[in-house]
Design a protein around this motif. Sequence first.
Motif, PDB file in Angstrom:
ATOM      1  N   LEU A 116       0.823  -1.211   0.000  1.00 44.22           N
ATOM      2  CA  LEU A 116       0.000   0.000   0.000  1.00 44.22           C
ATOM      3  C   LEU A 116       0.852   1.254   0.000  1.00 44.22           C
ATOM      4  CD1 LEU A 116      -2.692   1.469   0.170  1.00 44.22           C
ATOM      5  CD2 LEU A 116      -2.653   1.096   2.655  1.00 44.22           C
ATOM      6  N   THR A 117       1.866   1.293   0.853  1.00 45.21           N
ATOM      7  CA  THR A 117       2.723   2.473   0.944  1.00 45.21           C
ATOM      8  C   THR A 117       3.449   2.740  -0.372  1.00 45.21           C
ATOM      9  OG1 THR A 117       3.056   2.179   3.327  1.00 45.21           O
ATOM     10  CG2 THR A 117       4.684   3.504   2.146  1.00 45.21           C
ATOM     11  N   ALA A 118       4.039   1.680  -0.942  1.00 47.81           N
ATOM     12  CA  ALA A 118       4.772   1.833  -2.202  1.00 47.81           C
ATOM     13  C   ALA A 118       3.835   2.244  -3.329  1.00 47.81           C
ATOM     14  CB  ALA A 118       5.484   0.534  -2.544  1.00 47.81           C
ATOM     15  N   ARG A 120       0.847   3.757  -3.110  1.00 53.21           N
ATOM     16  CA  ARG A 120       0.336   5.115  -2.910  1.00 53.21           C
ATOM     17  C   ARG A 120       1.350   6.156  -3.376  1.00 53.21           C
ATOM     18  NH1 ARG A 120      -0.041   5.385   2.483  1.00 53.21           N
ATOM     19  NH2 ARG A 120      -2.196   4.655   2.643  1.00 53.21           N
ATOM     20  N   THR A 121       2.609   5.943  -3.053  1.00 51.96           N
ATOM     21  CA  THR A 121       3.654   6.870  -3.494  1.00 51.96           C
ATOM     22  C   THR A 121       3.753   6.904  -5.018  1.00 51.96           C
ATOM     23  OG1 THR A 121       4.926   6.495  -1.464  1.00 51.96           O
ATOM     24  CG2 THR A 121       6.116   7.400  -3.353  1.00 51.96           C
ATOM     25  N   ALA A 122       3.683   5.718  -5.643  1.00 51.73           N
ATOM     26  CA  ALA A 122       3.741   5.640  -7.105  1.00 51.73           C
ATOM     27  C   ALA A 122       2.533   6.325  -7.734  1.00 51.73           C
ATOM     28  CB  ALA A 122       3.807   4.185  -7.547  1.00 51.73           C
ATOM     29  N   VAL A 123       1.361   6.129  -7.143  1.00 51.14           N
ATOM     30  CA  VAL A 123       0.137   6.744  -7.669  1.00 51.14           C
ATOM     31  C   VAL A 123       0.225   8.265  -7.616  1.00 51.14           C
ATOM     32  CG1 VAL A 123      -2.322   7.098  -7.198  1.00 51.14           C
ATOM     33  CG2 VAL A 123      -1.369   4.784  -7.197  1.00 51.14           C
ATOM     34  N   GLN A 124       0.690   8.789  -6.517  1.00 46.87           N
ATOM     35  CA  GLN A 124       0.785  10.242  -6.385  1.00 46.87           C
ATOM     36  C   GLN A 124       1.696  10.819  -7.456  1.00 46.87           C
ATOM     37  OE1 GLN A 124       2.088  10.519  -2.291  1.00 46.87           O
ATOM     38  NE2 GLN A 124       0.005  10.463  -1.485  1.00 46.87           N
ATOM     39  N   TRP A 125       2.839  10.171  -7.677  1.00 50.95           N
ATOM     40  CA  TRP A 125       3.756  10.665  -8.713  1.00 50.95           C
ATOM     41  C   TRP A 125       3.133  10.501 -10.094  1.00 50.95           C
ATOM     42  CZ3 TRP A 125       6.063   8.756 -13.052  1.00 50.95           C
ATOM     43  CH2 TRP A 125       7.062   9.565 -13.613  1.00 50.95           C
ATOM     44  N   ALA A 126       2.544   9.330 -10.363  1.00 52.82           N
ATOM     45  CA  ALA A 126       1.978   9.053 -11.688  1.00 52.82           C
ATOM     46  C   ALA A 126       0.855  10.027 -12.022  1.00 52.82           C
ATOM     47  CB  ALA A 126       1.474   7.613 -11.747  1.00 52.82           C
ATOM     48  N   HIS A 127      -0.027  10.272 -11.076  1.00 55.05           N
ATOM     49  CA  HIS A 127      -1.136  11.190 -11.333  1.00 55.05           C
ATOM     50  C   HIS A 127      -0.629  12.611 -11.596  1.00 55.05           C
ATOM     51  CE1 HIS A 127      -4.508   8.520  -9.414  1.00 55.05           C
ATOM     52  NE2 HIS A 127      -4.092   8.103 -10.598  1.00 55.05           N
ATOM     53  N   ASP A 128       0.436  13.002 -10.930  1.00 53.59           N
ATOM     54  CA  ASP A 128       1.016  14.320 -11.191  1.00 53.59           C
ATOM     55  C   ASP A 128       1.535  14.431 -12.624  1.00 53.59           C
ATOM     56  OD1 ASP A 128       0.508  15.227  -8.647  1.00 53.59           O
ATOM     57  OD2 ASP A 128       2.528  14.852  -7.878  1.00 53.59           O
ATOM     58  N   GLN A 129       1.884  13.267 -13.211  1.00 49.11           N
ATOM     59  CA  GLN A 129       2.375  13.237 -14.589  1.00 49.11           C
ATOM     60  C   GLN A 129       1.267  12.961 -15.601  1.00 49.11           C
ATOM     61  OE1 GLN A 129       5.661  14.034 -14.779  1.00 49.11           O
ATOM     62  NE2 GLN A 129       5.491  14.111 -12.540  1.00 49.11           N
ATOM     63  N   GLY A 130       0.031  12.812 -15.118  1.00 49.70           N
ATOM     64  CA  GLY A 130      -1.085  12.521 -16.010  1.00 49.70           C
ATOM     65  C   GLY A 130      -1.191  11.073 -16.413  1.00 49.70           C
ATOM     66  N   LEU A 131      -0.535  10.177 -15.681  1.00 52.22           N
ATOM     67  CA  LEU A 131      -0.568   8.758 -15.992  1.00 52.22           C
ATOM     68  C   LEU A 131      -1.726   8.049 -15.289  1.00 52.22           C
ATOM     69  CD1 LEU A 131       3.210   7.804 -15.619  1.00 52.22           C
ATOM     70  CD2 LEU A 131       1.954   8.131 -17.754  1.00 52.22           C
ATOM     71  N   TRP A 132      -2.337   7.126 -15.986  1.00 61.97           N
ATOM     72  CA  TRP A 132      -3.335   6.194 -15.432  1.00 61.97           C
ATOM     73  C   TRP A 132      -2.540   5.046 -14.826  1.00 61.97           C
ATOM     74  CZ3 TRP A 132      -4.763   1.080 -16.543  1.00 61.97           C
ATOM     75  CH2 TRP A 132      -6.086   0.693 -16.284  1.00 61.97           C
ATOM     76  N   ILE A 133      -2.906   4.610 -13.611  1.00 62.10           N
ATOM     77  CA  ILE A 133      -2.067   3.621 -12.946  1.00 62.10           C
ATOM     78  C   ILE A 133      -2.876   2.446 -12.407  1.00 62.10           C
ATOM     79  CG2 ILE A 133      -2.079   4.875 -10.748  1.00 62.10           C
ATOM     80  CD1 ILE A 133       0.930   3.936 -10.480  1.00 62.10           C
ATOM     81  N   GLU A 134      -2.341   1.268 -12.665  1.00 64.36           N
ATOM     82  CA  GLU A 134      -2.923  -0.015 -12.261  1.00 64.36           C
ATOM     83  C   GLU A 134      -2.019  -0.633 -11.200  1.00 64.36           C
ATOM     84  OE1 GLU A 134      -2.857  -4.400 -14.424  1.00 64.36           O
ATOM     85  OE2 GLU A 134      -3.208  -2.624 -15.667  1.00 64.36           O
ATOM     86  N   ALA A 135      -2.614  -1.341 -10.246  1.00 64.09           N
ATOM     87  CA  ALA A 135      -1.839  -2.076  -9.247  1.00 64.09           C
ATOM     88  C   ALA A 135      -2.402  -3.482  -9.142  1.00 64.09           C
ATOM     89  CB  ALA A 135      -1.874  -1.364  -7.900  1.00 64.09           C
ATOM     90  N   GLU A 136      -1.801  -4.274  -8.248  1.00 67.40           N
ATOM     91  CA  GLU A 136      -2.215  -5.672  -8.120  1.00 67.40           C
ATOM     92  C   GLU A 136      -2.267  -6.062  -6.653  1.00 67.40           C
ATOM     93  OE1 GLU A 136      -1.401  -9.643 -10.641  1.00 67.40           O
ATOM     94  OE2 GLU A 136       0.398  -8.633  -9.950  1.00 67.40           O
TER      95      GLU A 136
END
Length: 284
Positions: A116-118, A120-136
């Motif tokens: 979750l921590t990893a 969430r950090t990736a999502v915050q960065w990705a969204h700032d770049q306009g990226l759609w992000i998937e996790a598992e």
Amino acid sequence: MPLAATGELVTWAATERTAVAAFNIITLEHVEAVVAGAESVNAPVILQVSENAVKFRGGRLLPLARAATAAAEQASVPVALHLDHVQSDGLLRQAPDAGFSSVMYDASRLPYAENLTATRTAVQWAHDQGLWIEAELGEVGGKNGRPPLDAHAPAARTDPAEARAFVADSGVDALAVAIGSVHAMTTRTAALDHDLLKRLASALDVPLVLHGSSGLPDTELTTAVTGGITKVNFGTALNLAMTGAIRDFLIAHPKAVDSRAYLTVAREAVTEEVARIMRVVRAG
């Protein structure tokens, strides 16, 4: 046409109550075959480059990404570019400049809290770049002192309540769920837990993604799409088609040395397999 955005294709699929097929590419022949297969059935498609594929290409993302972008721009159907199973933050940060509109950030090997921590950090960065992000998310760790069960393990399952909390707390745009499919299967004998899929679809308000789909019979695949899977990933099926075609050609032509001869039949075999898979997915 210009590169499509993965998020837009998945949103379209959800609205149409169908799924979009996503194919892992390794070579230029994969790229050309996937686009040709999608054009033959007149359907949008996602080209996926995994972290393992990048390692195979000497750690260089851009050569394959640039080839995929060029093919997409000449395609008659929408084609999106997705960076798959990313564990390296360094690779994640290359995605925007390489033309990717989406990333699957994979921390599923970690215990729940660390995943979750990893993520969430990736999502915050990705969204700032306009990226759609998937996790598992598979089985979380810590139960009765056991380590986490990798989401790709045969016995892995995603718990709906944990998945709902994970999505809410991480902010991901889509979730790959463990419901019985397994990566790298060379036989189409996997069976999905469709009751679990139903409960996951009811519990979550983000698109659901199915990994390891090459091991599924057609009926399992169509039932999964009907049950709520919106993005379906394939990789091994393409490699089976390509390798099988090359093997057959070289057995029939043992003195052949021109790689164009066997790569031609390999590309044709992958094109046919992509078209077949996409027809099955659309029937779901």
